[in-house]
Design an enzyme around this catalytic site. Structure first.
Site, PDB file in Angstrom:
ATOM      1  N   LYS A  65      53.404 -38.626  -1.436  1.00 55.94           N
ATOM      2  CA  LYS A  65      53.236 -38.064   0.628  1.00 55.94           C
ATOM      3  C   LYS A  65      54.031 -38.322   1.642  1.00 55.94           C
ATOM      4  O   LYS A  65      53.354 -39.369   2.025  1.00 55.94           O
ATOM      5  CB  LYS A  65      52.093 -37.797   0.483  1.00 55.94           C
ATOM      6  CG  LYS A  65      51.659 -36.553   1.487  1.00 55.94           C
ATOM      7  CD  LYS A  65      50.537 -36.534   2.494  1.00 55.94           C
ATOM      8  CE  LYS A  65      50.953 -37.381   3.760  1.00 55.94           C
ATOM      9  NZ  LYS A  65      52.014 -36.633   4.356  1.00 55.94           N
ATOM     10  N   GLU A  67      50.711 -51.712   5.267  1.00 53.69           N
ATOM     11  CA  GLU A  67      51.851 -51.812   5.642  1.00 53.69           C
ATOM     12  C   GLU A  67      51.794 -51.047   7.292  1.00 53.69           C
ATOM     13  O   GLU A  67      52.407 -50.135   7.165  1.00 53.69           O
ATOM     14  CB  GLU A  67      53.190 -51.766   5.037  1.00 53.69           C
ATOM     15  CG  GLU A  67      53.189 -51.772   3.946  1.00 53.69           C
ATOM     16  CD  GLU A  67      52.993 -53.499   3.767  1.00 53.69           C
ATOM     17  OE1 GLU A  67      53.849 -54.167   5.344  1.00 53.69           O
ATOM     18  OE2 GLU A  67      53.509 -54.317   2.903  1.00 53.69           O
ATOM     19  N   CYS A  75      58.812 -50.791  12.149  1.00 47.85           N
ATOM     20  CA  CYS A  75      57.696 -51.529  12.618  1.00 47.85           C
ATOM     21  C   CYS A  75      57.899 -53.149  12.341  1.00 47.85           C
ATOM     22  O   CYS A  75      57.176 -53.708  13.148  1.00 47.85           O
ATOM     23  CB  CYS A  75      57.098 -51.547  10.815  1.00 47.85           C
ATOM     24  SG  CYS A  75      57.449 -52.501   9.150  1.00 47.85           S
ATOM     25  N   GLU A  79      52.714 -51.036  20.802  1.00 47.74           N
ATOM     26  CA  GLU A  79      54.228 -50.706  19.924  1.00 47.74           C
ATOM     27  C   GLU A  79      54.711 -49.763  19.955  1.00 47.74           C
ATOM     28  O   GLU A  79      54.392 -48.478  20.311  1.00 47.74           O
ATOM     29  CB  GLU A  79      53.639 -50.880  18.298  1.00 47.74           C
ATOM     30  CG  GLU A  79      54.857 -50.481  17.607  1.00 47.74           C
ATOM     31  CD  GLU A  79      54.415 -50.420  16.401  1.00 47.74           C
ATOM     32  OE1 GLU A  79      53.907 -49.144  15.974  1.00 47.74           O
ATOM     33  OE2 GLU A  79      55.802 -50.723  15.236  1.00 47.74           O
TER      34      GLU A  79
HETATM   35  P1  NAP Z   1      51.261 -42.388  10.800  1.00 51.88           P
HETATM   36  O1  NAP Z   1      51.603 -41.500  11.968  1.00 51.88           O
HETATM   37  O2  NAP Z   1      49.836 -43.082  10.883  1.00 51.88           O
HETATM   38  O3  NAP Z   1      51.302 -41.329   9.699  1.00 51.88           O
HETATM   39  C1  NAP Z   1      51.697 -42.284   8.642  1.00 51.88           C
HETATM   40  C2  NAP Z   1      51.337 -41.764   7.322  1.00 51.88           C
HETATM   41  O4  NAP Z   1      50.814 -40.848   7.291  1.00 51.88           O
HETATM   42  C3  NAP Z   1      52.158 -40.109   7.395  1.00 51.88           C
HETATM   43  O5  NAP Z   1      52.981 -39.582   6.583  1.00 51.88           O
HETATM   44  C4  NAP Z   1      51.415 -38.835   7.771  1.00 51.88           C
HETATM   45  O6  NAP Z   1      51.373 -37.888   7.770  1.00 51.88           O
HETATM   46  C5  NAP Z   1      50.045 -39.667   6.964  1.00 51.88           C
HETATM   47  N1  NAP Z   1      48.620 -39.108   7.435  1.00 51.88           N
HETATM   48  C6  NAP Z   1      48.437 -38.838   9.342  1.00 51.88           C
HETATM   49  N2  NAP Z   1      47.294 -39.380   8.988  1.00 51.88           N
HETATM   50  C7  NAP Z   1      46.420 -39.426   8.042  1.00 51.88           C
HETATM   51  C8  NAP Z   1      45.537 -39.030   7.557  1.00 51.88           C
HETATM   52  N3  NAP Z   1      44.149 -38.601   8.303  1.00 51.88           N
HETATM   53  N4  NAP Z   1      44.866 -39.350   5.549  1.00 51.88           N
HETATM   54  C9  NAP Z   1      46.323 -40.092   5.585  1.00 51.88           C
HETATM   55  N5  NAP Z   1      47.423 -40.124   5.921  1.00 51.88           N
HETATM   56  C10 NAP Z   1      47.739 -39.449   6.905  1.00 51.88           C
HETATM   57  O7  NAP Z   1      52.699 -42.495  11.268  1.00 51.88           O
HETATM   58  P2  NAP Z   1      54.276 -42.832  12.013  1.00 51.88           P
HETATM   59  O8  NAP Z   1      53.911 -42.447  13.021  1.00 51.88           O
HETATM   60  O9  NAP Z   1      54.718 -41.470  10.365  1.00 51.88           O
HETATM   61  O10 NAP Z   1      54.926 -43.913  11.663  1.00 51.88           O
HETATM   62  C11 NAP Z   1      55.091 -44.802  12.942  1.00 51.88           C
HETATM   63  C12 NAP Z   1      53.975 -45.738  12.292  1.00 51.88           C
HETATM   64  O11 NAP Z   1      54.022 -46.430  11.087  1.00 51.88           O
HETATM   65  C13 NAP Z   1      54.215 -46.976  12.842  1.00 51.88           C
HETATM   66  O12 NAP Z   1      53.349 -47.809  13.576  1.00 51.88           O
HETATM   67  C14 NAP Z   1      55.168 -48.399  11.766  1.00 51.88           C
HETATM   68  O13 NAP Z   1      55.224 -49.692  12.831  1.00 51.88           O
HETATM   69  C15 NAP Z   1      55.088 -47.783  11.309  1.00 51.88           C
HETATM   70  N6  NAP Z   1      55.648 -48.248  10.191  1.00 51.88           N
HETATM   71  C16 NAP Z   1      55.047 -50.036   9.576  1.00 51.88           C
HETATM   72  C17 NAP Z   1      55.852 -50.442   8.664  1.00 51.88           C
HETATM   73  C18 NAP Z   1      55.161 -51.745   7.705  1.00 51.88           C
HETATM   74  O14 NAP Z   1      56.327 -51.359   6.502  1.00 51.88           O
HETATM   75  N7  NAP Z   1      54.685 -52.723   8.381  1.00 51.88           N
HETATM   76  C19 NAP Z   1      57.441 -49.501   8.684  1.00 51.88           C
HETATM   77  C20 NAP Z   1      57.633 -48.360   8.671  1.00 51.88           C
HETATM   78  C21 NAP Z   1      56.275 -47.573   9.196  1.00 51.88           C
HETATM   79  P3  NAP Z   1      52.145 -36.837   8.770  1.00 51.88           P
HETATM   80  O15 NAP Z   1      53.411 -37.554   9.491  1.00 51.88           O
HETATM   81  O16 NAP Z   1      52.753 -35.306   8.011  1.00 51.88           O
HETATM   82  O17 NAP Z   1      50.862 -36.454   9.407  1.00 51.88           O
END
Ligand code: NAP
Length: 483
Positions: A178, A253, A287, A386
């Site tokens: 997804k 992650e 991240c 962050e």
């Molecule tokens: P996010 O809002 O947490 O979303 C991540 C994914 O989860 C998206 O596909 C999102 O879908 C989905 N999601 C949202 N609510 C959910 C729920 N209740 N249940 C299951 N899935 C759900 O993060 P983001 O804003 O896209 O990405 C930024 C974050 O990712 C930052 O904090 C960054 O540090 C972290 N990140 C970590 C790594 C690592 O390897 N440690 C790498 C890259 C990014 P939708 O977007 O369609 O809502």
């Protein structure tokens, strides 16, 4: 470039509309114009995808009984299919996310390398012979888990999907992917690659949809054996709780607040280049961004001047602008969040050494200037939270002990950088840092062969390298009494 790629869900080897006929319209963050419309999966589509993946994962299925070398060949064929479309996927990613084609190209290449690396693992997942008392033969095998779920964010949509998909498939699992509803396009190319490579139906399934609906349905599904979630710490906790309902394993992650620690004996030109790259690449939406610069007070002014010079001469641009070296952030609301953080920083006493707003010469697009904040202390909001944008917070330290203390004083623990010419110092500081990854005189860097992941609120488990093979298999012990 017009979008001409797939626009449907990919379930059980077929391209299908969502059961509800719902769609997602994506915007190009550099132009603010609509770019593509794709099907939007709901709960029933996720159910159909998991059902297909469960069937494909059954003992006795084509995928489960396939020889490991043959599975490796299929992974190589997926890498070939992706490589053939490398330029197309690169531009699609650039338009969908806003990153420059150079950055998107690096993502696609990393996926190709990752698939080839794990193609080599398929016939090397061995077990153990265990010496036990008595006349017994006791051995442990490693089996696939079954259906694996992959929930991916918008910042590296193609790479972060491939990072967990490749080892999951290499170990004989099936997958439901997804992508983020903000950047759903590149993930669909895994469906094309699976088709072209000839993977059995149902082994790879792709369901773009919202997190609250499709993501949550996947994380809480009772037939999913493992969820790899990459995203924010806040949602990661929710996914972990959803998965716990079915005792489903998770790899998380999550976020970071990486320190780049620069000692006075460092090569300051190299450090300036690395620190700049570590916070302004991908418009800081990483991240593992080195969003805190911890610099020794004796070299702080000189280093900051070099970084500011680089920041001010970084051309902003996008997928339609060949000269761009830093793209926009992903959306209008994210742009507003990043600008808000800068103003909170200034209110709390930081000095805006460069940047700080929207670039004046860009009428369209969610651009934010590369920004350097000095006079930051580690208790300020901009040092603790962050920001996920092109904002560097500079904190000075007096000695090695203080540098370590500040670096470790964070809720996160993903990647830390050390810049020094001292071999002993490099080892001492690397040993003392509470981080999942430490890089000396280079930032940021990772390879398919090396474990990726963090401590504390940066996550749980590790991706890449042999660690991922352990995450995507389970031990089975077999005891034979031969008395
Ligand atoms: P996010 O809002 O947490 O979303 C991540 C994914 O989860 C998206 O596909 C999102 O879908 C989905 N999601 C949202 N609510 C959910 C729920 N209740 N249940 C299951 N899935 C759900 O993060 P983001 O804003 O896209 O990405 C930024 C974050 O990712 C930052 O904090 C960054 O540090 C972290 N990140 C970590 C790594 C690592 O390897 N440690 C790498 C890259 C990014 P939708 O977007 O369609 O809502």
């Amino acid at each position: 470039m017009e979008y001409s790629g797939p626009t449907s869900l990919y379930i059980d080897g077929d391209w299908v509309d969502a059961a509800s006929d719902a769609t997602i319209e994506t915007l190009d963050p550099a132009t603010e114009e609509p770019y593509a419309t794709v099907a939007r999966a709901g709960e029933s589509d996720v159910d159909a995808a998991v059902e297909a993946a469960s069937k494909a994962a059954e003992r006795g299925s084509e995928w489960r009984t396939m020889g490991p070398s043959e599975r490796g060949e299929l992974l190589h064929a997926m890498a070939d299919a992706i490589e053939e479309r490398k330029d197309e996927i690169t531009l699609v990613e650039s338009h969908d996310n806003g990153k420059t084609p150079f950055e998107a190209g690096m993502e696609v290449q990393m996926v190709i390398d990752t698939f080839r690396y794990y193609a080599g693992w398929t016939d090397k997942v061995t077990g153990d012979y265990n010496p036990v008392p008595g006349k017994r033969v006791n051995y442990t095998t490693r089996e696939p888990l079954g259906v694996t779920g992959h929930i991916v964010p918008w910042n590296y949509p193609f790479q972060l999907a491939g990072r967990s998909l490749a080892p999951a498939l290499a170990c004989g699992n099936t997958a439901v992917l997804k992508p983020s509803s903000q950047t759903p396009l590149s993930a669909l190319y895994y469906g094309l690659a699976a088709e072209e490579a000839g993977l059995p139906d149902g082994v790879v399934n792709i369901v773009p949809g919202s997190g609250s609906e499709a993501g949550s349905a996947l994380a809480s599904h009772s037939d999913v054996e493992h969820v790899t979630f990459t995203g924010s710490t806040e949602i990661g906790k929710r996914v972990m709780a959803d998965a716990a309902e079915n005792v489903t394993g998770v790899t998380l992650e999550l976020g970071g607040k990486g320190p780049n620690v620069v000692f006075p004996d460092a090569d300051l030109d190299a450090a300036a280049k690395g620190v700049h790259y570590g916070i302004f690449m991908n418009a800081g939406q990483m991240c593992w961004a080195g969003s805190r610069l911890l610099v020794h007070e004796d070299v702080a002014d000189e280093l900051v001047e070099k970084i500011v010079q680089r920041a001010e001469s970084t051309p902003l641009g996008s997928g339609i602008d060949d000269d761009g070296r830093m793209g926009p952030v992903v959306s209008e609301s994210h742009q507003a969040d990043v600008l808000e953080y800068i103003s909170i920083g200034a209110d709390e006493g930081a000095t805006v050494a460069c940047g700080g707003g929207r670039p004046e010469d860009k009428e369209d697009g969610y651009f934010v200037e590369p920004t350097v904040l000095t006079d930051v202390t580690n208790d300020m909001t901009v040092a603790r939270e962050e920001i996920f944008g092109p904002v560097l917070s500079v904190i000075e330290f007096e000695d090695q002990a203080e540098a370590i203390e500040i670096a470790n004083d964070s809720p996160y623990g993903l990647l830390a950088g050390i810049w020094t010419d001292g071999l002993s110092r490099a080892h001492q500081v690397a040993d003392a840092l509470d981080y999942g990854m430490v890089s000396v005189n280079e930032y940021p860097v990772t390879f398919p062969q090396t474990p990726f992941g963090g401590t504390k609120q940066s996550g749980h488990g590790r991706e890449q390298g042999e660690e991922a093979v352990r995450e995507f298999t389970q031990a089975k012990n077999i005891n034979l009494n031969i008395h």
